[in-house]
Write an enzyme that holds these catalytic residues in place. Structure first.
Site, PDB file in Angstrom:
ATOM      1  N   LYS A 176      68.514  55.117  93.749  1.00  0.00           N
ATOM      2  CA  LYS A 176      67.584  53.830  94.239  1.00  0.00           C
ATOM      3  C   LYS A 176      68.516  53.243  95.178  1.00  0.00           C
ATOM      4  O   LYS A 176      69.858  52.709  94.817  1.00  0.00           O
ATOM      5  CB  LYS A 176      67.488  53.021  92.646  1.00  0.00           C
ATOM      6  CG  LYS A 176      66.370  53.647  91.911  1.00  0.00           C
ATOM      7  CD  LYS A 176      66.172  52.724  90.737  1.00  0.00           C
ATOM      8  CE  LYS A 176      64.920  52.985  89.938  1.00  0.00           C
ATOM      9  NZ  LYS A 176      64.621  52.113  89.108  1.00  0.00           N
ATOM     10  N   ARG A 214      91.579  58.913  79.163  1.00  0.00           N
ATOM     11  CA  ARG A 214      92.122  57.664  79.380  1.00  0.00           C
ATOM     12  C   ARG A 214      93.316  57.270  78.522  1.00  0.00           C
ATOM     13  O   ARG A 214      94.117  56.694  79.269  1.00  0.00           O
ATOM     14  CB  ARG A 214      90.974  56.488  79.013  1.00  0.00           C
ATOM     15  CG  ARG A 214      89.899  56.391  80.008  1.00  0.00           C
ATOM     16  CD  ARG A 214      88.793  55.828  79.476  1.00  0.00           C
ATOM     17  NE  ARG A 214      87.697  55.437  80.773  1.00  0.00           N
ATOM     18  CZ  ARG A 214      86.561  54.856  80.558  1.00  0.00           C
ATOM     19  NH1 ARG A 214      86.214  54.523  79.365  1.00  0.00           N
ATOM     20  NH2 ARG A 214      85.845  54.745  81.562  1.00  0.00           N
ATOM     21  N   GLY A 265      82.152  50.784  87.521  1.00  0.00           N
ATOM     22  CA  GLY A 265      81.532  49.483  87.907  1.00  0.00           C
ATOM     23  C   GLY A 265      82.769  48.755  88.784  1.00  0.00           C
ATOM     24  O   GLY A 265      82.243  47.905  89.773  1.00  0.00           O
ATOM     25  N   GLY A 296      80.639  58.124  88.343  1.00  0.00           N
ATOM     26  CA  GLY A 296      80.656  59.126  87.334  1.00  0.00           C
ATOM     27  C   GLY A 296      80.092  60.552  87.810  1.00  0.00           C
ATOM     28  O   GLY A 296      80.811  61.616  87.678  1.00  0.00           O
TER      29      GLY A 296
END
Length: 397
Positions: free
Chosen positions: A199, A41, A375, A352
């Protein structure tokens, strides 16, 4: 998507002598001693900073690091190690400025300073108006270059974009905005999305949003097991969410109504236990035993999906389709990764586990765009307008 690009301002000479405030994402992992263990980063933030310096600006950079408590400074929350690493990479000394909100510091054109962890500022997370007003006075140009925070409306990601004289996108954020526009706003058809994970519940809104737009929706992992149940197949003791069969069926029907499809696996790779050394058995999807665990899609299914991907115009990839960390159950993900690499489609990948799979199979250069924000990327796939995109578009009007 309309927005001002920082690169354009620099090219037009509009950053010369100006105070430029860059919101970067320098939230890097550290060990217990505070040493930076991975600096991707920091490296990714340097082009925007260098661009500002080359343009003759006085440069301020800030970021969050970890999860500090607002108003309570602790040494482990400091950006000092980040400044040291950035200084090494840029071959210059970078000063860290604490308690900077009221502007009691100076920066000269051609200088870069790192403003201490922005999450220490009271009102940052809730984007308090009084903080936003102060932030806007610190600069002439605000540059948002942290896609990983683009889904949060905080002081240094949103409030300052409303109060600064000019608000624009840095090169990292602009590249994300361009790629997302290309993949979702105006895609070359057919548009195929791969959504995989353990999920359905965590990806349900994404599946529902994509079902309205994509031409093919490939599901994998535990999500595929739930869709297999919805299609009337037995899945043994595999991970699934039987209470969401109605939602899975609705996604299948929504796709069918548009002449699109959710391909259900026709063969799978099973084991009796979830372990790296478990014996892998390829079975027809109709032959799964009660004590079987499905840990990957089978070779026939993988080959069929690969053909779909090679014929796609645009591919969106979020999630490996099997337990690719175990050699016996990696074939599905490997075949899909290679198909994406070989496809002439524009591909955008994020998340990820997806990035780990891309690295494992060495296809970084063959993916059209690799998204850096977990996100934020998922919220885009859900069809949400990210706060950063909304405010930058408004400030460009």
């Amino acid at each position: 998507m309309q927005f001002i690009r920082f690169s354009d301002l620099c090219a037009q000479g509009k950053a010369k002598g100006q105070r430029v405030f860059i919101r970067a994402d320098l939230n890097v992992p550290q060990d217990d001693a505070g040493n930076i263990t991975e600096d991707t980063r920091i490296r990714a933030s340097i082009p925007a900073i260098q661009m500002a310096l080359d343009a003759g600006a006085a440069v301020m950079v800030t970021s969050h690091l970890g999860r500090p408590t607002e108003g309570e400074f602790k040494p482990e929350d400091s950006l000092t190690p980040v400044a040291a690493r950035m200084g090494q990479l840029m071959n210059r000394s970078i000063r860290v400025v604490a308690n900077w909100v009221d502007g009691d510091f100076s920066v000269a054109p051609g200088e870069v300073v790192l403003l201490e962890n922005c999450r220490l500022n009271v009102g940052e997370k809730k984007n308090k108006p009084e903080l936003a007003a102060k932030l806007g006075k610190l600069c002439d140009i605000f540059v948002h270059d942290a896609f990983g925070t683009a889904h949060r409306a905080e002081g240094t990601t949103y409030g300052i974009a409303e109060t600064a004289p000019i608000a624009c996108a840095g090169p990292l954020l602009a590249a994300e905005m361009d790629a997302i526009g290309k993949a979702l706003a105006n895609p070359k058809r057919p548009l195929v999305a791969i959504v995989a994970g353990s999920k359905v519940s965590t990806k349900l809104t994404i599946l529902q949003a994509l079902a309205k737009n994509v031409d093919g929706l490939i599901v994998g992992g535990g999500i595929a097991n739930t869709f297999m149940l919805a299609a009337g197949l037995k899945i043994g003791k595999s991970l699934a969410e039987p209470d969401l069969l109605g939602e899975a069926t609705a996604v299948i029907e929504a796709m069918k109504a548009r002449g699109a499809e959710v391909p259900i696996p026709e063969d799978v790779v099973c084991a009796k236990a979830f372990a790296a050394d478990a014996e892998a058995t390829v079975k027809a999807a109709t032959d799964v035993a009660d004590d079987d665990l499905i840990l990957d899609i089978g070779p026939k299914t993988a080959a069929k999906l690969a053909e779909k991907l090679k014929q796609a115009g645009t591919i969106v990839w979020n999630g490996p389709v099997g337990v690719f960390e175990f050699a016996a159950f990696e074939n599905g993900t490997k075949v899909i990764a290679q198909a994406i690499a070989e496809s002439s489609a524009f591909s955008i990948a994020g998340g990820g586990d997806t990035l780990a799979a891309i690295a494992k199979y060495g296809i970084e250069k063959d993916v059209g765009y690799i998204s850096t924000g977990g996100g934020a990327f998922l919220e885009v796939l859900e069809g949400k307008t990210l706060p950063a995109f909304e405010v930058l578009a408004r400030r460009a009007a």
